[in-house]
Design an enzyme around this catalytic site. Structure first.
Site, PDB file in Angstrom:
ATOM      1  N   HIS A   1      40.417  74.689  39.190  1.00 39.88           N
ATOM      2  CA  HIS A   1      39.096  75.513  38.931  1.00 39.88           C
ATOM      3  C   HIS A   1      38.546  76.064  40.138  1.00 39.88           C
ATOM      4  CE1 HIS A   1      39.246  73.000  35.247  1.00 39.88           C
ATOM      5  NE2 HIS A   1      38.273  73.606  34.946  1.00 39.88           N
TER       6      HIS A   1
ATOM      7  N   PHE B   1      31.742  39.802  32.327  1.00 38.71           N
ATOM      8  CA  PHE B   1      32.596  38.897  33.058  1.00 38.71           C
ATOM      9  C   PHE B   1      32.447  39.185  34.646  1.00 38.71           C
ATOM     10  CE2 PHE B   1      36.804  39.264  35.593  1.00 38.71           C
ATOM     11  CZ  PHE B   1      37.456  37.944  35.322  1.00 38.71           C
ATOM     12  N   ALA B   2      32.040  37.758  34.987  1.00 38.85           N
ATOM     13  CA  ALA B   2      31.636  37.695  36.339  1.00 38.85           C
ATOM     14  C   ALA B   2      32.492  36.637  37.117  1.00 38.85           C
ATOM     15  CB  ALA B   2      30.326  36.821  36.365  1.00 38.85           C
TER      16      ALA B   2
ATOM     17  N   GLU C   1      39.318  45.761  37.541  1.00 39.97           N
ATOM     18  CA  GLU C   1      40.092  44.740  37.404  1.00 39.97           C
ATOM     19  C   GLU C   1      41.488  44.472  38.695  1.00 39.97           C
ATOM     20  OE1 GLU C   1      38.313  44.447  35.194  1.00 39.97           O
ATOM     21  OE2 GLU C   1      38.914  45.046  33.337  1.00 39.97           O
ATOM     22  N   GLY C   2      40.734  44.632  39.795  1.00 43.22           N
ATOM     23  CA  GLY C   2      41.531  44.506  40.938  1.00 43.22           C
ATOM     24  C   GLY C   2      41.932  45.711  41.693  1.00 43.22           C
TER      25      GLY C   2
ATOM     26  N   GLU D   1      32.281  38.252  44.027  1.00 44.40           N
ATOM     27  CA  GLU D   1      31.194  37.705  44.703  1.00 44.40           C
ATOM     28  C   GLU D   1      30.832  38.549  45.978  1.00 44.40           C
ATOM     29  OE1 GLU D   1      31.942  33.544  45.690  1.00 44.40           O
ATOM     30  OE2 GLU D   1      31.740  33.184  43.442  1.00 44.40           O
ATOM     31  N   PRO D   2      29.463  38.345  46.432  1.00 43.87           N
ATOM     32  CA  PRO D   2      29.121  39.277  47.648  1.00 43.87           C
ATOM     33  C   PRO D   2      29.897  38.551  48.993  1.00 43.87           C
ATOM     34  CG  PRO D   2      27.017  38.068  46.651  1.00 43.87           C
ATOM     35  CD  PRO D   2      28.260  38.009  45.766  1.00 43.87           C
TER      36      PRO D   2
ATOM     37  N   ILE E   1      28.531  42.942  38.350  1.00 47.32           N
ATOM     38  CA  ILE E   1      29.056  42.601  36.986  1.00 47.32           C
ATOM     39  C   ILE E   1      28.284  43.604  35.797  1.00 47.32           C
ATOM     40  CG2 ILE E   1      28.833  40.823  35.457  1.00 47.32           C
ATOM     41  CD1 ILE E   1      30.194  40.290  38.316  1.00 47.32           C
TER      42      ILE E   1
HETATM   43  C1  LIG Z   1      31.524  49.912  39.204  1.00 45.73           C
HETATM   44  C2  LIG Z   1      32.267  48.711  39.374  1.00 45.73           C
HETATM   45  C3  LIG Z   1      32.363  47.605  38.164  1.00 45.73           C
HETATM   46  C4  LIG Z   1      32.763  46.458  38.497  1.00 45.73           C
HETATM   47  N1  LIG Z   1      32.451  45.346  37.318  1.00 45.73           N
HETATM   48  C5  LIG Z   1      33.177  44.092  37.589  1.00 45.73           C
HETATM   49  C6  LIG Z   1      32.731  43.307  36.676  1.00 45.73           C
HETATM   50  O1  LIG Z   1      32.231  43.628  35.532  1.00 45.73           O
HETATM   51  N2  LIG Z   1      33.139  42.072  36.817  1.00 45.73           N
HETATM   52  C7  LIG Z   1      33.739  41.603  37.875  1.00 45.73           C
HETATM   53  O2  LIG Z   1      33.908  40.216  38.270  1.00 45.73           O
HETATM   54  N3  LIG Z   1      34.080  42.545  38.988  1.00 45.73           N
HETATM   55  C8  LIG Z   1      33.613  43.754  38.816  1.00 45.73           C
HETATM   56  N4  LIG Z   1      33.560  44.685  39.822  1.00 45.73           N
HETATM   57  C9  LIG Z   1      34.312  44.344  41.099  1.00 45.73           C
HETATM   58  C10 LIG Z   1      35.554  44.945  41.296  1.00 45.73           C
HETATM   59  O3  LIG Z   1      36.606  44.096  40.414  1.00 45.73           O
HETATM   60  C11 LIG Z   1      36.018  44.536  42.930  1.00 45.73           C
HETATM   61  O4  LIG Z   1      35.077  45.403  43.489  1.00 45.73           O
HETATM   62  C12 LIG Z   1      37.276  44.647  43.220  1.00 45.73           C
HETATM   63  O5  LIG Z   1      38.124  43.788  42.543  1.00 45.73           O
HETATM   64  C13 LIG Z   1      37.571  44.764  44.870  1.00 45.73           C
HETATM   65  O6  LIG Z   1      37.017  43.194  45.054  1.00 45.73           O
HETATM   66  P1  LIG Z   1      35.967  43.355  46.262  1.00 45.73           P
HETATM   67  O7  LIG Z   1      34.661  44.524  45.942  1.00 45.73           O
HETATM   68  O8  LIG Z   1      35.329  42.182  46.550  1.00 45.73           O
HETATM   69  O9  LIG Z   1      36.522  44.041  47.562  1.00 45.73           O
HETATM   70  P2  LIG Z   1      37.209  43.006  48.624  1.00 45.73           P
HETATM   71  O10 LIG Z   1      37.782  41.765  48.202  1.00 45.73           O
HETATM   72  O11 LIG Z   1      36.128  42.888  49.910  1.00 45.73           O
HETATM   73  O12 LIG Z   1      38.101  44.236  49.292  1.00 45.73           O
HETATM   74  C14 LIG Z   1      38.060  45.133  50.195  1.00 45.73           C
HETATM   75  C15 LIG Z   1      39.327  45.601  50.536  1.00 45.73           C
HETATM   76  O13 LIG Z   1      40.206  44.802  51.328  1.00 45.73           O
HETATM   77  C16 LIG Z   1      41.359  44.412  50.328  1.00 45.73           C
HETATM   78  N5  LIG Z   1      41.498  43.041  50.514  1.00 45.73           N
HETATM   79  C17 LIG Z   1      40.706  42.005  50.287  1.00 45.73           C
HETATM   80  N6  LIG Z   1      41.533  40.674  50.296  1.00 45.73           N
HETATM   81  C18 LIG Z   1      42.709  41.190  50.590  1.00 45.73           C
HETATM   82  C19 LIG Z   1      43.521  40.229  50.932  1.00 45.73           C
HETATM   83  N7  LIG Z   1      43.383  38.913  50.845  1.00 45.73           N
HETATM   84  N8  LIG Z   1      44.858  40.887  51.165  1.00 45.73           N
HETATM   85  C20 LIG Z   1      44.904  42.101  51.507  1.00 45.73           C
HETATM   86  N9  LIG Z   1      44.145  42.977  51.167  1.00 45.73           N
HETATM   87  C21 LIG Z   1      42.787  42.670  50.717  1.00 45.73           C
HETATM   88  C22 LIG Z   1      41.207  45.111  49.106  1.00 45.73           C
HETATM   89  O14 LIG Z   1      42.349  45.501  48.434  1.00 45.73           O
HETATM   90  C23 LIG Z   1      40.043  46.221  49.431  1.00 45.73           C
HETATM   91  O15 LIG Z   1      41.204  47.261  49.824  1.00 45.73           O
HETATM   92  C24 LIG Z   1      33.423  45.940  39.802  1.00 45.73           C
HETATM   93  C25 LIG Z   1      33.392  46.828  40.678  1.00 45.73           C
HETATM   94  C26 LIG Z   1      32.681  48.107  40.670  1.00 45.73           C
HETATM   95  C27 LIG Z   1      32.683  49.187  41.791  1.00 45.73           C
END
Ligand SMILES: Cc1cc2nc3c(=O)[nH]c(=O)nc-3n(C[C@H](O)[C@H](O)[C@H](O)COP(=O)(O)OP(=O)(O)OC[C@H]3O[C@@H](n4cnc5c(N)ncnc54)[C@H](O)[C@@H]3O)c2cc1C
Length: 388
Positions: free
Chosen positions: A334, A124-125, A359-360, A128-129, A157
């Site tokens: 522990h 599931f993609a 999942e967010g 984004e960076p 992803i």
């Molecule tokens: C090991 C791992 C596996 C993952 N697997 C997947 C995958 O298979 N597919 C996929 O699509 N994603 C995947 N993810 C991504 C993951 O879902 C996201 O990292 C997560 O949802 C947070 O998004 P972000 O990293 O872009 O953080 P950001 O959006 O940069 O958020 C950084 C912080 O700012 C807060 N924030 C951001 N925008 C707002 C806003 N508008 N209002 C208030 N607060 C905000 C966030 O809550 C967070 O605390 C994975 C992540 C990890 C670490």
């Protein structure tokens, strides 16, 4: 209404998966933690042989067709062992299940029978960076004749090393997001590894780049521009799966703490006889018990075709907070030895922290739940008060 497998068939399947978990997969923990690599040549056949890849693929596509109530305890068991294995199983099943709900017949026939036996897998993609999640996505897909052409980047992803297909969320118009299936071998699509993670080690969460990636327009899932609605539907149940993972990790941490507290003697007595430690144990059990009840509630609702938009976010949030508290306390029970790798507590502690992000993150769960509640959402259970 999803009834799942008859009891005797379910018990046989569950026991087969549990045996694989504890006899074949759990012994790999130290190897995976040491090398930060999952031996896929051992793990994938083990998962295939016990049927773990087809658990919630509908029976007409070759899966076991478990109900959600039947699936959650199995997923929770995976969350007791090395976390990278749990993420492989979770993402595979979650998005095979999503496709079975939102894909068309042709898409299901093309992917699900292979997914049920672990020969195909859908990642599931979304994330984004360079942009936020949702309407802020920068990956674009434009229609060109009978094709879509994708450009953009995704990262983090999961299962990027093993997935045969990627369900990519991309903008097809300014305010429209669509879900499009991109096969792994499509020209212009490249996958790069990201640095190793804090926990759930060995699972791959790669960076995807799409440069003029052309796929047939028939790879669109649902209608164009309805990607966010599909996403919400897929995440609604996938968040429940994360909460089940929190339960599994928390339950194992409690089990280990109960055992350790009765073995560890200080000042002439097992620490389990100290009221301070008993309080930690009881507090851990409160979280585990509450999570079990919440999971049973949402599973029953989902299996009788009820939507659970508020419950799923509230449950996911409660689950990550609960497993956070439980693994904190398990570490305290522990003592110093828990901080070493002698016991699995330090690994469970690290693995659990992924539940915050999958999942967010919490801000999204608060937002979704509050939006539903402010919109008049009713839990529709025995505690509702029809008289008012
Ligand atoms: C090991 C791992 C596996 C993952 N697997 C997947 C995958 O298979 N597919 C996929 O699509 N994603 C995947 N993810 C991504 C993951 O879902 C996201 O990292 C997560 O949802 C947070 O998004 P972000 O990293 O872009 O953080 P950001 O959006 O940069 O958020 C950084 C912080 O700012 C807060 N924030 C951001 N925008 C707002 C806003 N508008 N209002 C208030 N607060 C905000 C966030 O809550 C967070 O605390 C994975 C992540 C990890 C670490």
């Amino acid at each position: 209404m999803t009834v799942g497998l008859p009891d005797d068939e379910y018990t046989a399947l569950r026991d087969r998966v549990f045996t694989t978990i504890w006899k074949e997969l759990d012994p790999l923990e130290h190897q995976i933690e040491d090398t930060e690599t999952i031996p896929l040549d051992i793990v994938l056949p083990a998962l295939r042989n016990c049927g773990a890849f087809g658990l919630i693929v509908p029976r007409e596509y070759g899966g076991a067709g478990l109900s959600i109530a039947q699936y959650l305890p199995i997923l929770a068991e995976f969350a007791k062992i090395q976390g990278g294995i749990r993420t492989i199983v979770h993402v595979h099943n979650s998005f095979a299940h999503a496709l079975s709900e939102i894909g068309n017949e042709e898409q299901k026939r093309a992917i699900l029978p292979g997914a049920a036996v672990g020969e195909k897998s859908l990642a599931f993609a979304l994330t984004e960076p360079g942009n936020g999640t949702g309407m802020d996505l920068s990956t674009r897909a434009h229609r060109d004749g009978d094709d879509y052409v994708l450009n953009g980047r995704k990262w983090l992803i999961t299962n990027s090393d093993i997935a045969s297909h990627f369900l990519v969320l991309a903008k097809t118009a300014d305010r429209e997001v669509s879900a499009i299936i991109v096969p792994r071998e499509t020209p212009g699509f490249t996958i790069a590894a990201l640095p190793e993670t804090m926990g759930c080690k060995g699972a791959e969460h790669g960076e995807l780049t799409f440069t003029d990636v052309r796929v047939p327009a028939t790879n669109l899932v649902g209608a164009e521009g309805e990607g966010i609605a599909h996403l919400e539907r897929a995440l609604e149940i996938s968040r429940v799966f994360i909460a089940a993972s929190s339960l599994g990790t928390a339950s194992r941490a409690l089990e280990l703490s109960l055992a350790f507290s009765q073995e560890r003697v200080t000042f002439g007595k097992p620490i389990a006889q100290r009221q301070a430690i008993q309080r930690y144990l009881a507090e851990m059990a409160v979280d585990v018990y509450a999570l079990r009840g919440m999971l049973a509630d949402v599973a029953a609702k989902w299996d009788r075709d009820q939507r659970i938009p508020a419950e799923s976010s509230l449950l996911k949030q409660f689950g990550l907070e609960a497993v956070g508290r439980v693994t904190d306390r398990a570490l305290l029970v522990h003592g110093g030895i828990g901080y070493t790798r002698k016991y699995p507590i330090e690994r469970l502690y690290r693995d659990a922290r992924l539940n915050w992000l999958e999942e967010g993150p919490p801000t999204v769960q608060y937002l979704v739940a509050a939006r539903e509640l402010l919109g008049g959402y009713q839990f529709d259970d025995a505690f509702d008060s029809p008289a008012r």
